[in-house]
Design a protein around this motif. Sequence first.
Motif, PDB file in Angstrom:
ATOM      1  N   HIS A 490      -0.805  87.247  -6.427  1.00  0.00           N
ATOM      2  CA  HIS A 490      -1.012  86.146  -5.579  1.00  0.00           C
ATOM      3  C   HIS A 490      -0.593  86.513  -4.140  1.00  0.00           C
ATOM      4  CE1 HIS A 490      -1.038  82.031  -4.179  1.00  0.00           C
ATOM      5  NE2 HIS A 490       0.201  82.201  -3.475  1.00  0.00           N
ATOM      6  N   ALA A 491       0.408  87.528  -4.073  1.00  0.00           N
ATOM      7  CA  ALA A 491       0.747  88.242  -2.852  1.00  0.00           C
ATOM      8  C   ALA A 491      -0.379  88.843  -2.421  1.00  0.00           C
ATOM      9  CB  ALA A 491       2.092  88.984  -2.798  1.00  0.00           C
ATOM     10  N   GLN A 492      -0.880  89.725  -3.506  1.00  0.00           N
ATOM     11  CA  GLN A 492      -1.992  90.521  -2.842  1.00  0.00           C
ATOM     12  C   GLN A 492      -3.145  89.849  -2.344  1.00  0.00           C
ATOM     13  OE1 GLN A 492      -1.779  93.857  -2.620  1.00  0.00           O
ATOM     14  NE2 GLN A 492      -4.333  93.936  -1.871  1.00  0.00           N
ATOM     15  N   LEU A 493      -3.422  88.628  -2.808  1.00  0.00           N
ATOM     16  CA  LEU A 493      -4.454  87.859  -2.397  1.00  0.00           C
ATOM     17  C   LEU A 493      -4.352  87.030  -1.145  1.00  0.00           C
ATOM     18  CD1 LEU A 493      -7.275  86.520  -2.993  1.00  0.00           C
ATOM     19  CD2 LEU A 493      -5.764  84.534  -4.146  1.00  0.00           C
ATOM     20  N   ARG A 494      -3.028  86.754  -1.000  1.00  0.00           N
ATOM     21  CA  ARG A 494      -2.690  86.297   0.635  1.00  0.00           C
ATOM     22  C   ARG A 494      -2.727  87.477   1.438  1.00  0.00           C
ATOM     23  NH1 ARG A 494       0.157  81.957   1.423  1.00  0.00           N
ATOM     24  NH2 ARG A 494       0.540  80.456  -0.107  1.00  0.00           N
ATOM     25  N   TYR A 495      -2.578  88.413   1.139  1.00  0.00           N
ATOM     26  CA  TYR A 495      -2.641  89.755   2.067  1.00  0.00           C
ATOM     27  C   TYR A 495      -3.979  90.141   2.510  1.00  0.00           C
ATOM     28  CZ  TYR A 495      -2.463  94.356   3.887  1.00  0.00           C
ATOM     29  OH  TYR A 495      -2.594  95.541   4.728  1.00  0.00           O
ATOM     30  N   GLU A 496      -4.825  89.914   1.275  1.00  0.00           N
ATOM     31  CA  GLU A 496      -6.595  90.269   1.472  1.00  0.00           C
ATOM     32  C   GLU A 496      -6.845  89.308   2.456  1.00  0.00           C
ATOM     33  OE1 GLU A 496      -7.789  90.864  -2.258  1.00  0.00           O
ATOM     34  OE2 GLU A 496      -7.039  92.796  -2.577  1.00  0.00           O
ATOM     35  N   ARG A 497      -6.555  88.141   2.360  1.00  0.00           N
ATOM     36  CA  ARG A 497      -6.929  87.194   3.098  1.00  0.00           C
ATOM     37  C   ARG A 497      -6.618  86.844   4.392  1.00  0.00           C
ATOM     38  NH1 ARG A 497      -6.986  81.707  -1.138  1.00  0.00           N
ATOM     39  NH2 ARG A 497      -8.746  82.545  -2.468  1.00  0.00           N
ATOM     40  N   LEU A 498      -5.376  87.263   4.908  1.00  0.00           N
ATOM     41  CA  LEU A 498      -4.929  87.630   6.014  1.00  0.00           C
ATOM     42  C   LEU A 498      -5.561  88.669   6.702  1.00  0.00           C
ATOM     43  CD1 LEU A 498      -0.838  87.232   5.755  1.00  0.00           C
ATOM     44  CD2 LEU A 498      -2.563  85.626   6.731  1.00  0.00           C
TER      45      LEU A 498
END
Length: 851
Positions: A490-498
């Motif tokens: 989930h954190a990686q997904l948030r980072y990729e979206r940022l």
Amino acid sequence: MKGFNFSGIRFRLLLLVVLAVLPAFALTVYTASEQREQANSMARREALGLVRMASGEQEELISGARQLLELMVQLPDVRGGDNAACNRLFEKVLSQHPHYVAFGLIKPDGSVLSVPVASGPLNLADRNYFKKAVAIKQFAIGDYQINRITGKPTLTLACPVVDGDRAIAVLFTSIDLNWLNRLASKTDLPPGSSIVMIDRNGTVLSRYPNPEKWVGKTMPEVSIIKTVLSLQEEGTVMSTGLEGTPKLYAYKPLEGIGRDAGIFIYTGIPKDIIFAGANRILYRNLAAMGLFAAIAAFLAWFGGKLFFLQRIKALLETTRRLARGDLNARTELPYGGDELGQLSRAFDDMAVALEQRDLQLGEANARYRALVEQIPAITYISTAGSAIIIRYISPQIEKILGYKAAEFIDNPGMWLDKIVPEDRRQVLEQRQTFHASGKPLSSEYRMLASDNRVVWLHDEARAVSGANDGPQFMQGVILDITGHKEAVKHAQLRYERLQALRSIDLAITGSLDLRVTFNVILDQVTSQLGVDASSIMLLNSYTQYLEFAAGRGFRTAGIKNTVRRMGEGNPGNVAMLRQNIHIPNLQEARQSFSRYELLLGEEFVAYYGVPLIAKGQVKGVLEIFHRSSLSPDQEWLEFLNTLAGQAAIAIENASLFNDLQRSNIELTLAYDATIEGWARALDLRDRETKGHSRRVTEMTVCLGQAMGMSEAALAHVRRGALLHDIGKMGIPDHILLKPGPLTDEEWEVMRRHPVYAYEMLSPIAYLLPALDIPYCHHEKWDGSGYPRGLRGEQIPLPARIFALVDVWDALCSDRPYRRAWPKEKAREHIKSLAGTHFDRDVVELFLTMEW
């Protein structure tokens, strides 16, 4: 031997007996070999002695015959050729010497007078011995042959009857070769032996025994004959003879008759006869050793069972019972002082120790289970190899994966089967590395739970070494890290979206080209939202139509033909209602999806439409298409709306930039129109220079372009050229328009117009780059110009170019006080001013151009 154990004690005792007999056997064989070699050497010596004796007999016979012939050729009856007297002489010699077969006198014409008399006319002119004796006039030896008169195998000897320097006749005699048989019969030959005489062609001339069977036959292919003919020297060899049996042969050429005669004698002794004595000794010794070995083997076999095997079987049975877990097993053998008795005591002591150790292990195992079954993790013991065989696993396995511990223990392959297929290879490679190095194992992999959930596990294991220093088994702890993995994901997904939003921001700020920005936005939409295709439609504010602007992931070009009015179709409704529209199944909604025909072949299933709104105004629609069902969560929808907001901002920024750019263009055009108006006003004021500003401007721009000036610089050159005489607005009319020559004071005022131009234009920032020409166009290359007396490259290049063009236009234009100069004259004048008034490089380029 059914059930015979080749690794048992009985077999090993038999093997010891065999090993004990082997040296004696080897010695016997060696002795027999030595005896055979001695017999062979003795037979070789005997055979060579026999052939040498036969050769000596032959040589003595030939020597006696030579002496007799040389004596007889001196007799008057022989020299006179008296037939009757010769016959009497020949008969007398034959009766006294039976080994001579015949005597004869050959006349020069080849006719023969001989005893016994031949049955018919005989001519021997073709015989080699006759020809040789006549030619050399000395004793000659002929070939071995079958005598024409007697029919016996003979050797012919000849001696010429010489009268002066010519041979008047040849006396010959034939020696009977049966002397070889008589010699052999006197010799004590071993049984089966033979003596043979052959010529150079392999023809048998004499043989003992059985001469009638072999004499006269030519057999060069026989092995011994081939050897004798090829070597042609004395020697011995083991070979096969006329009968085809192996024999030891001795051979020798007959040298008493000359080596060119080609006569050889050989004798053969059967191989069996030579080695018969040595073989009898060998067979007797082997039989004795065989009997001894049999007796020793019998004693080893039955004595081993009586003294060793029964007690060892009792020890083995006790060992098997201990291996089956019967720790009460004992050998029940007497503890004697011998080795087996001591071994029995050691076995029983070991059984007692194992029984005590088992009790201790059971207590320790109970404590271990009580400990490990309380911690919130799976503990296990398994084999250390690549095959995962579970020996123990704690009950927590049921809570984490839903399986019973017994399932993994009873089914050795179950653990590997439940690992997600994509992770199996990694797990096997890590276990192989663990097995090879013995280093601690740390691994993360996924397993399928009993309800088909995918569970992430973290496995930490240590090796327990065995007696061979390699890992015997492994102990490990497994933690459920599914929650941790989901949090990381989930954190990686948030980072990729940022990062995606940052990429879009960079595209918006780095480029005002909507095509570039839209490509970045659509790339992030398809990748971050995990959809197959996406498109952006822009709203035309004048027509109120939505038009296709960009797309990603489409197989066909149908989407590019999309045009929809506000409120028409799905994109029109999204824009009109200013809200998202979701169609879960386009196949079911094909009646309401107006672009179904356009998108045939795309196989889309799910659809999302999102309005692009900036500052309260609809700018377009972002559409998403997917070829399977979409079940997005709230976070996915929020990110979709965020991307749509970014797209709207990009459209708004591009619109603002386009409006600003349009305003700048209009303002620039207004500036340039004003400047052109000023130039026309100056031309109208100075009536003598009408059209001058336009002409010099065009020529200056053209020459500047040829000099390599940039387009941006040429724009300022154009403005400067148009305004080159703007300073004359500060010159009074009575000076500027004076028809006659100016006074010195008036010239001082006139020369001030470049300074007036600088003072008028320098406050205007837009025209500051164009000041080079109005301020410096009257400067000269040699520094004699005005207003500042600049020289050389101190003068700006635009001013240097314009100074030349200004003079050219003045010379080539009519004035009230003179006519325009011809162009050739003007060119020569310009050329003459190069290096003083004008820059040489500018003059050189100017003169190459057509004006």
